[in-house]
Each structure stands twice: as structure tokens, then as C-alpha cells.
Design an enzyme around this catalytic site. Sequence first.
Site, PDB file in Angstrom:
ATOM      1  N   GLY A  61     -26.079   1.111  -3.880  1.00 38.64           N
ATOM      2  CA  GLY A  61     -26.492  -0.272  -4.024  1.00 38.64           C
ATOM      3  C   GLY A  61     -26.493  -0.756  -2.661  1.00 38.64           C
ATOM      4  O   GLY A  61     -26.017  -0.284  -1.803  1.00 38.64           O
ATOM      5  N   GLN A  66     -25.871  -7.759   3.019  1.00 44.10           N
ATOM      6  CA  GLN A  66     -25.725  -6.599   3.708  1.00 44.10           C
ATOM      7  C   GLN A  66     -26.799  -6.251   4.781  1.00 44.10           C
ATOM      8  O   GLN A  66     -26.622  -5.388   5.707  1.00 44.10           O
ATOM      9  CB  GLN A  66     -25.571  -5.254   3.029  1.00 44.10           C
ATOM     10  CG  GLN A  66     -24.366  -5.287   2.165  1.00 44.10           C
ATOM     11  CD  GLN A  66     -24.032  -4.153   1.379  1.00 44.10           C
ATOM     12  OE1 GLN A  66     -24.584  -3.871   0.171  1.00 44.10           O
ATOM     13  NE2 GLN A  66     -23.186  -3.016   2.068  1.00 44.10           N
ATOM     14  N   CYS A 119     -18.511   1.651   1.020  1.00 42.83           N
ATOM     15  CA  CYS A 119     -19.427   0.781   1.417  1.00 42.83           C
ATOM     16  C   CYS A 119     -20.032   0.857   2.516  1.00 42.83           C
ATOM     17  O   CYS A 119     -19.807   1.275   3.860  1.00 42.83           O
ATOM     18  CB  CYS A 119     -18.566  -0.692   1.287  1.00 42.83           C
ATOM     19  SG  CYS A 119     -19.575  -2.007   1.696  1.00 42.83           S
ATOM     20  N   LEU A 120     -21.411   0.763   2.676  1.00 37.08           N
ATOM     21  CA  LEU A 120     -22.309   0.945   3.699  1.00 37.08           C
ATOM     22  C   LEU A 120     -21.946  -0.136   4.953  1.00 37.08           C
ATOM     23  O   LEU A 120     -22.357   0.137   5.863  1.00 37.08           O
ATOM     24  CB  LEU A 120     -23.724   0.677   3.284  1.00 37.08           C
ATOM     25  CG  LEU A 120     -24.383   1.781   2.136  1.00 37.08           C
ATOM     26  CD1 LEU A 120     -25.925   1.476   1.699  1.00 37.08           C
ATOM     27  CD2 LEU A 120     -24.111   3.256   2.647  1.00 37.08           C
ATOM     28  N   HIS A 161     -19.132  -3.686  -7.362  1.00 34.53           N
ATOM     29  CA  HIS A 161     -19.302  -3.709  -6.184  1.00 34.53           C
ATOM     30  C   HIS A 161     -20.184  -4.716  -5.509  1.00 34.53           C
ATOM     31  O   HIS A 161     -19.973  -5.386  -4.533  1.00 34.53           O
ATOM     32  CB  HIS A 161     -19.325  -2.170  -5.627  1.00 34.53           C
ATOM     33  CG  HIS A 161     -19.216  -2.158  -4.198  1.00 34.53           C
ATOM     34  ND1 HIS A 161     -18.456  -1.448  -3.471  1.00 34.53           N
ATOM     35  CD2 HIS A 161     -20.280  -2.406  -3.346  1.00 34.53           C
ATOM     36  CE1 HIS A 161     -18.491  -1.330  -2.260  1.00 34.53           C
ATOM     37  NE2 HIS A 161     -19.663  -2.176  -2.065  1.00 34.53           N
ATOM     38  N   GLU A 162     -21.581  -4.600  -5.919  1.00 35.76           N
ATOM     39  CA  GLU A 162     -22.558  -5.313  -5.559  1.00 35.76           C
ATOM     40  C   GLU A 162     -22.676  -6.826  -5.730  1.00 35.76           C
ATOM     41  O   GLU A 162     -22.964  -7.798  -4.838  1.00 35.76           O
ATOM     42  CB  GLU A 162     -24.097  -4.758  -5.878  1.00 35.76           C
ATOM     43  CG  GLU A 162     -24.178  -3.214  -5.340  1.00 35.76           C
ATOM     44  CD  GLU A 162     -24.061  -3.019  -4.005  1.00 35.76           C
ATOM     45  OE1 GLU A 162     -24.280  -3.869  -3.129  1.00 35.76           O
ATOM     46  OE2 GLU A 162     -23.682  -1.869  -3.595  1.00 35.76           O
ATOM     47  N   HIS A 165     -20.216  -8.570  -3.303  1.00 38.48           N
ATOM     48  CA  HIS A 165     -20.907  -8.675  -1.893  1.00 38.48           C
ATOM     49  C   HIS A 165     -21.313 -10.241  -2.108  1.00 38.48           C
ATOM     50  O   HIS A 165     -21.252 -10.861  -0.916  1.00 38.48           O
ATOM     51  CB  HIS A 165     -21.967  -7.846  -1.794  1.00 38.48           C
ATOM     52  CG  HIS A 165     -21.476  -6.786  -1.035  1.00 38.48           C
ATOM     53  ND1 HIS A 165     -20.893  -6.728   0.383  1.00 38.48           N
ATOM     54  CD2 HIS A 165     -21.572  -5.221  -1.113  1.00 38.48           C
ATOM     55  CE1 HIS A 165     -20.517  -5.341   0.678  1.00 38.48           C
ATOM     56  NE2 HIS A 165     -20.829  -4.464  -0.299  1.00 38.48           N
TER      57      HIS A 165
END
Length: 207
Positions: A61, A66, A119-120, A161-162, A165
Amino acid sequence: MSLSERVEELLETGGPLPIVAAGDPVLRGVAEPYDGQLDDTLLQRFLAALRETMHAAPGVGLAAPQVGVPLSIAVVEDRARGPREVFEARGRTPLPFRVLVNPSYEPEGETRAAFFEGCLSVPGWQAVVARHARVRLRGQDEHGHTIDEVFTGWPARIVQHETDHLAGTLYLDVAESRSLSANEAVARHWSQPTPEAAAHTLGFRMP
């Protein structure tokens, strides 16, 4: 600089976009609701770049903040390949590529599931997060069509999660802080299907 100009500038270089790391203010703001700030062609180019960046990372995701764009847009996709026992324990099933525009979720039921999550934008680390096992997601897709869908298991974790963000929330904000582990430590010590052993040894509670 307008958002469309910002996106045009990002796309000029081609290839995967640079991912913003924790500490950048864009990850802590509430993303602006998407309401046609990008024309149709630019939106499609941006979504393609988000998908390419997600795959290259690799991740399952990626939210627009991000990559430094504070718009309420995210992409998700999980091909769910790996050990069967791990995937069964986590309810991890394939999640086809989806675009989420202005998403929001609410839990369905009180069941929560806790697993290591990364997480990226927080590279190199993972922590255990207890999330709703079943959520109802509402929003739109990239064509403006309504999304009103129930997600369970790992797909539910991904969309939570997304979506978080887009509200300026990182997974670390809702994680068990004592579980925070470097990727190397997770691979060495906590590769079990569930994090019960980590909870016992590191001293945190499971839901």
C-alpha cells in the site's frame, strides 16, 4: 505551488517516486479531500506512479502523502505469496489493485487482531499493531464510483494502515511500543505466524 504543479514536478524524473520518511510534516497533516485537483490525465499518471513506487519498494500500500502529496488518495495491492501457515494465521488473502479516494473506515464488531506491521515511511522497523479484524470502508475509486465494502483479515489491516496515513497517523502511533523491532530482529526472533512469543518475551499485551 499548486498540488497539480507539485505532482507534475514529481513525475518529471520518471520511475519510482521518492518516499517521504517519518519526521516530514506532510506525514502528520490531514490530507486534503480529493475533488478534482488533478485533471484526468494527470491523475492517471500519478496513480500509475504510485503503483510503480509501491511495487518497487516493495510494499502492499502507498498513500499520496508518502510521496509528499497531501491528497486523500491511496493505492493498495497484495499478491499474498508466502508460507501457507503464516498467511492462514494472519488472514492474508490476495488483495487486487485498488485505488482509494477519500476513504474512511469503521469497525464491524469488536474483534481485533495483533501482528507485526511495517511502513515504507519508517524503513527498517516493525512493531505489533492491534487492528480491527473487520472494517467497512467507504470512499470512491479513481473514476468517482462509490466504494462501500467490508474487508477482513490482512486486507482490512492494509486499508486501515493506508487510510490512517491520510489522517496524519503512522502505525507507530497505535503500535505496542515494547514490540518495536528492527527487521533483522523480526527475521531472527519473531518469524512465527503470530506474535504471542514476542509479547511474552518483550513484555507487551496481546488484545
